[in-house]
Design a protein around this motif. Structure first.
Motif, PDB file in Angstrom:
ATOM      1  N   THR A 234       0.818  -1.211   0.000  1.00  0.00           N
ATOM      2  CA  THR A 234       0.000   0.000   0.000  1.00  0.00           C
ATOM      3  C   THR A 234       0.852   1.261   0.000  1.00  0.00           C
ATOM      4  OG1 THR A 234      -1.781  -1.147   1.170  1.00  0.00           O
ATOM      5  CG2 THR A 234      -1.808   1.258   1.232  1.00  0.00           C
ATOM      6  N   PHE A 235       1.970   1.253   0.735  1.00  0.00           N
ATOM      7  CA  PHE A 235       2.703   2.500   0.966  1.00  0.00           C
ATOM      8  C   PHE A 235       4.115   2.535   0.393  1.00  0.00           C
ATOM      9  CE2 PHE A 235      -0.460   2.566   4.450  1.00  0.00           C
ATOM     10  CZ  PHE A 235      -1.067   3.768   4.137  1.00  0.00           C
ATOM     11  N   VAL A 236       4.589   1.454  -0.222  1.00  0.00           N
ATOM     12  CA  VAL A 236       5.964   1.472  -0.709  1.00  0.00           C
ATOM     13  C   VAL A 236       6.145   2.493  -1.831  1.00  0.00           C
ATOM     14  CG1 VAL A 236       5.594  -0.417  -2.372  1.00  0.00           C
ATOM     15  CG2 VAL A 236       7.887   0.035  -1.466  1.00  0.00           C
ATOM     16  N   ILE A 237       5.150   2.668  -2.685  1.00  0.00           N
ATOM     17  CA  ILE A 237       5.289   3.650  -3.765  1.00  0.00           C
ATOM     18  C   ILE A 237       5.383   5.058  -3.187  1.00  0.00           C
ATOM     19  CG2 ILE A 237       4.226   4.610  -5.831  1.00  0.00           C
ATOM     20  CD1 ILE A 237       5.306   1.771  -6.145  1.00  0.00           C
ATOM     21  N   ALA A 238       4.590   5.335  -2.136  1.00  0.00           N
ATOM     22  CA  ALA A 238       4.677   6.641  -1.482  1.00  0.00           C
ATOM     23  C   ALA A 238       6.074   6.868  -0.933  1.00  0.00           C
ATOM     24  CB  ALA A 238       3.636   6.732  -0.365  1.00  0.00           C
ATOM     25  N   LEU A 239       6.675   5.834  -0.343  1.00  0.00           N
ATOM     26  CA  LEU A 239       8.037   5.964   0.185  1.00  0.00           C
ATOM     27  C   LEU A 239       9.027   6.223  -0.941  1.00  0.00           C
ATOM     28  CD1 LEU A 239      10.090   5.663   2.531  1.00  0.00           C
ATOM     29  CD2 LEU A 239      10.212   3.231   1.942  1.00  0.00           C
ATOM     30  N   LEU A 240       8.924   5.475  -2.016  1.00  0.00           N
ATOM     31  CA  LEU A 240       9.862   5.648  -3.126  1.00  0.00           C
ATOM     32  C   LEU A 240       9.738   7.038  -3.740  1.00  0.00           C
ATOM     33  CD1 LEU A 240       9.546   2.149  -4.857  1.00  0.00           C
ATOM     34  CD2 LEU A 240      11.329   2.939  -3.293  1.00  0.00           C
ATOM     35  N   ARG A 241       8.522   7.528  -3.865  1.00  0.00           N
ATOM     36  CA  ARG A 241       8.342   8.875  -4.410  1.00  0.00           C
ATOM     37  C   ARG A 241       8.869   9.929  -3.452  1.00  0.00           C
ATOM     38  NH1 ARG A 241       2.922  10.079  -7.794  1.00  0.00           N
ATOM     39  NH2 ARG A 241       3.546  12.114  -7.016  1.00  0.00           N
ATOM     40  N   GLY A 244      12.459  10.503  -3.902  1.00  0.00           N
ATOM     41  CA  GLY A 244      12.919  11.080  -5.154  1.00  0.00           C
ATOM     42  C   GLY A 244      12.845  10.188  -6.366  1.00  0.00           C
ATOM     43  N   LEU A 245      12.264   9.008  -6.240  1.00  0.00           N
ATOM     44  CA  LEU A 245      12.149   8.133  -7.409  1.00  0.00           C
ATOM     45  C   LEU A 245      11.027   8.646  -8.305  1.00  0.00           C
ATOM     46  CD1 LEU A 245      13.670   5.524  -8.237  1.00  0.00           C
ATOM     47  CD2 LEU A 245      11.687   4.243  -7.461  1.00  0.00           C
ATOM     48  N   GLY A 246      11.358   8.930  -9.546  1.00  0.00           N
ATOM     49  CA  GLY A 246      10.382   9.478 -10.476  1.00  0.00           C
ATOM     50  C   GLY A 246       9.467   8.428 -11.059  1.00  0.00           C
ATOM     51  N   THR A 252       9.288   0.998 -13.290  1.00  0.00           N
ATOM     52  CA  THR A 252      10.251  -0.109 -13.317  1.00  0.00           C
ATOM     53  C   THR A 252      10.076  -1.005 -12.104  1.00  0.00           C
ATOM     54  OG1 THR A 252      11.864   1.221 -14.541  1.00  0.00           O
ATOM     55  CG2 THR A 252      12.702  -0.696 -13.345  1.00  0.00           C
ATOM     56  N   PHE A 253       9.941  -0.396 -10.925  1.00  0.00           N
ATOM     57  CA  PHE A 253       9.742  -1.157  -9.691  1.00  0.00           C
ATOM     58  C   PHE A 253       8.523  -2.064  -9.802  1.00  0.00           C
ATOM     59  CE2 PHE A 253       7.277  -1.465  -5.777  1.00  0.00           C
ATOM     60  CZ  PHE A 253       8.182  -2.079  -4.920  1.00  0.00           C
ATOM     61  N   PHE A 254       7.406  -1.519 -10.260  1.00  0.00           N
ATOM     62  CA  PHE A 254       6.164  -2.286 -10.272  1.00  0.00           C
ATOM     63  C   PHE A 254       6.196  -3.384 -11.335  1.00  0.00           C
ATOM     64  CE2 PHE A 254       1.577  -2.342  -9.103  1.00  0.00           C
ATOM     65  CZ  PHE A 254       1.736  -2.056  -7.764  1.00  0.00           C
ATOM     66  N   LEU A 303      16.977   3.662  -7.256  1.00  0.00           N
ATOM     67  CA  LEU A 303      16.404   2.583  -8.043  1.00  0.00           C
ATOM     68  C   LEU A 303      16.993   1.213  -7.695  1.00  0.00           C
ATOM     69  CD1 LEU A 303      14.410   1.826 -10.256  1.00  0.00           C
ATOM     70  CD2 LEU A 303      16.215   2.306 -11.949  1.00  0.00           C
ATOM     71  N   PRO A 304      18.317   1.087  -7.438  1.00  0.00           N
ATOM     72  CA  PRO A 304      18.842  -0.246  -7.108  1.00  0.00           C
ATOM     73  C   PRO A 304      18.164  -0.874  -5.898  1.00  0.00           C
ATOM     74  CG  PRO A 304      20.650   1.222  -7.661  1.00  0.00           C
ATOM     75  CD  PRO A 304      19.425   2.076  -7.584  1.00  0.00           C
ATOM     76  N   ALA A 305      17.962  -0.112  -4.828  1.00  0.00           N
ATOM     77  CA  ALA A 305      17.281  -0.657  -3.649  1.00  0.00           C
ATOM     78  C   ALA A 305      15.854  -1.048  -3.988  1.00  0.00           C
ATOM     79  CB  ALA A 305      17.289   0.373  -2.516  1.00  0.00           C
ATOM     80  N   ALA A 306      15.197  -0.219  -4.794  1.00  0.00           N
ATOM     81  CA  ALA A 306      13.818  -0.526  -5.179  1.00  0.00           C
ATOM     82  C   ALA A 306      13.740  -1.806  -6.002  1.00  0.00           C
ATOM     83  CB  ALA A 306      13.226   0.647  -5.967  1.00  0.00           C
ATOM     84  N   VAL A 307      14.677  -2.003  -6.917  1.00  0.00           N
ATOM     85  CA  VAL A 307      14.658  -3.192  -7.763  1.00  0.00           C
ATOM     86  C   VAL A 307      14.960  -4.445  -6.952  1.00  0.00           C
ATOM     87  CG1 VAL A 307      15.853  -4.358  -9.664  1.00  0.00           C
ATOM     88  CG2 VAL A 307      15.198  -1.960  -9.891  1.00  0.00           C
TER      89      VAL A 307
END
Length: 409
Positions: A234-241, A244-246, A252-254, A303-307
């Protein structure tokens, strides 16, 4: 109806996988992609954002709890396709309003209908290989569950494209695109469901108390697992944004998360779950999902941590429903599979209803990271509870627990 040839069984399971594409890939998980844009455009708090997911999960609880009633009332195959179609309509209508109560209602309706579709689709997939060995049954269930990863990957392509064109206001186009694809997905589901033989005898509305007692650790694990994994999603995208992840990075993450889920569910978990005894499979799943949460919390932002998180989390989170379905198939007679899967899904849904709300409240008070650490704790507890499960065996008992009063009809 004669039984389908073995070579056709994977194709039937693949057609049924349209259910989890819509029920989880679109209706539940795509909301994580749309949440930041909706929150910014509609000026929500994190608690309000989490509350919308809680409305969906509350509907999911009711849908799972009434799935057997709908199966007995209309037949499991007709109820599966019908509720899948209504869920697709709910996605389309979500694009038409910004009113918070109406959005809550649509998320609730979507939760009810897609839960019924997911439960009945799981039981249908479990029935495709009736009479075959447990390992082949687990493989066909895994093919069905792989639909979730496909739905997540499609969401990762469709939603960011809509947001790139229209900015935060593009959340409406995102829901619209998901709804259109969901409507198209009803077609292969309808074709596949016609190839599944009707269940022998009457679908049972409840389970013997002895079976419930033997599966008690699995029920406890599923509540904790549902709360833990869905809080992250639910909240990981909010954290990534926030870090600073555009939009390209989020997409790419999803997509990576969805592809990892589909590939691992198809190639790994169908075999692994079929081999592991007792609660070892759900415990292993919980551990791997927990490890998948940690990269975005412990590694430098980017991005590396997200991937890394997407690969580890994505390759394991849908093994949870696979393990639960296989445990029900292993423990219960075929006439009780729908009831068993429905009760397990109720437990799963209770966790999914509570998790985002608690995470949202923690995020409002201490930041999104605090809410995600709740996922870690819940998943650790889930793994410990799962280890208490022993291999159950079907047992007859005169006293059963009904899902709903209406299910007695």
């Amino acid at each position: 109806m004669s039984r389908s040839p073995r070579w056709r069984e994977p194709l039937i399971a693949l057609g049924l996988a349209a259910g989890p594409v819509v029920a989880l890939g679109f209706t539940r998980f795509a909301y994580a992609l749309l949440l930041p844009a909706m929150r910014d455009d509609l000026h929500w708090t994190y608690a309000q954002a989490g509350g919308l997911n809680t409305a969906n999960a509350a509907g999911y609880v009711i849908g799972a709890g009434t799935a057997v009633f709908w199966a007995r009332r209309f037949g499991d195959r007709a109820a599966f396709v019908g509720t899948l179609a209504v869920g697709a309509l709910a996605l389309l209508l979500t694009a038409t309003t910004a009113d918070y109560p109406v959005l809550n209602l649509l998320r609730f309706v979507g939760g009810v209908t897609t839960a019924v579709a997911f439960v009945l689709g799981s039981a249908l997939a479990a029935r495709v290989a009736t009479g075959d060995g447990q390992r082949r049954g687990a493989l066909l269930v895994a093919i069905y569950m792989a639909g979730v990863g496909v739905g997540v990957a499609l969401s990762g392509l469709l939603v960011p494209a809509a947001l790139t064109v229209a900015g935060d206001a593009g959340w409406r186009s995102g829901w619209l695109l998901l709804g259109v694809v969901a409507v198209l997905a009803v077609g292969p589901a309808l074709v596949a469901v016609r190839r599944v033989a009707p269940v022998a005898g009457v679908t049972r509305a409840g389970l013997p108390r002895a079976d419930l007692a033997r599966l008690a650790p699995t029920f406890g694990w599923y509540v904790l697992f549902g709360a833990g994994y869905v809080s992250y999603l639910t909240f990981v995208i909010a954290l990534l944004r926030d870090r600073g992840l555009g939009t390209p990075g989020v997409a790419t993450f999803f997509v990576v998360l969805g592809l990892a889920s589909a590939v691992a569910t198809l190639t790994v978990w169908g075999r692994v779950v079929g081999r592991l005894a007792g609660g070892r499979a759900p415990a292993l799943v919980s551990l791997l999902v927990l490890l998948g949460v940690l990269p975005v919390l412990l590694l430098p932002a980017g991005l590396p941590a997200a991937v890394v998180s997407a690969v580890v989390f994505g390759s394991s989170f849908m093994a949870g429903p696979t393990a639960a379905t296989v445990l029900a198939r292993r423990a219960l007679p075929a006439s009780s599979w729908t009831a068993g899967i429905a009760l397990l899904t109720v437990a799963f849904s209770v966790g999914q209803a509570v998790g985002p709300l608690l995470s949202g409240l923690l995020a409002d008070s201490g930041g999104v990271e605090v809410g995600l650490w709740l996922s870690v704790g819940l998943l650790a507890a889930a793994g410990l509870v799962a280890l208490r499960q022993r291999d159950p065996a079907p047992a007859a008992a005169p006293e059963t627990v009904e899902l709903t009063p209406a299910a007695r009809r």
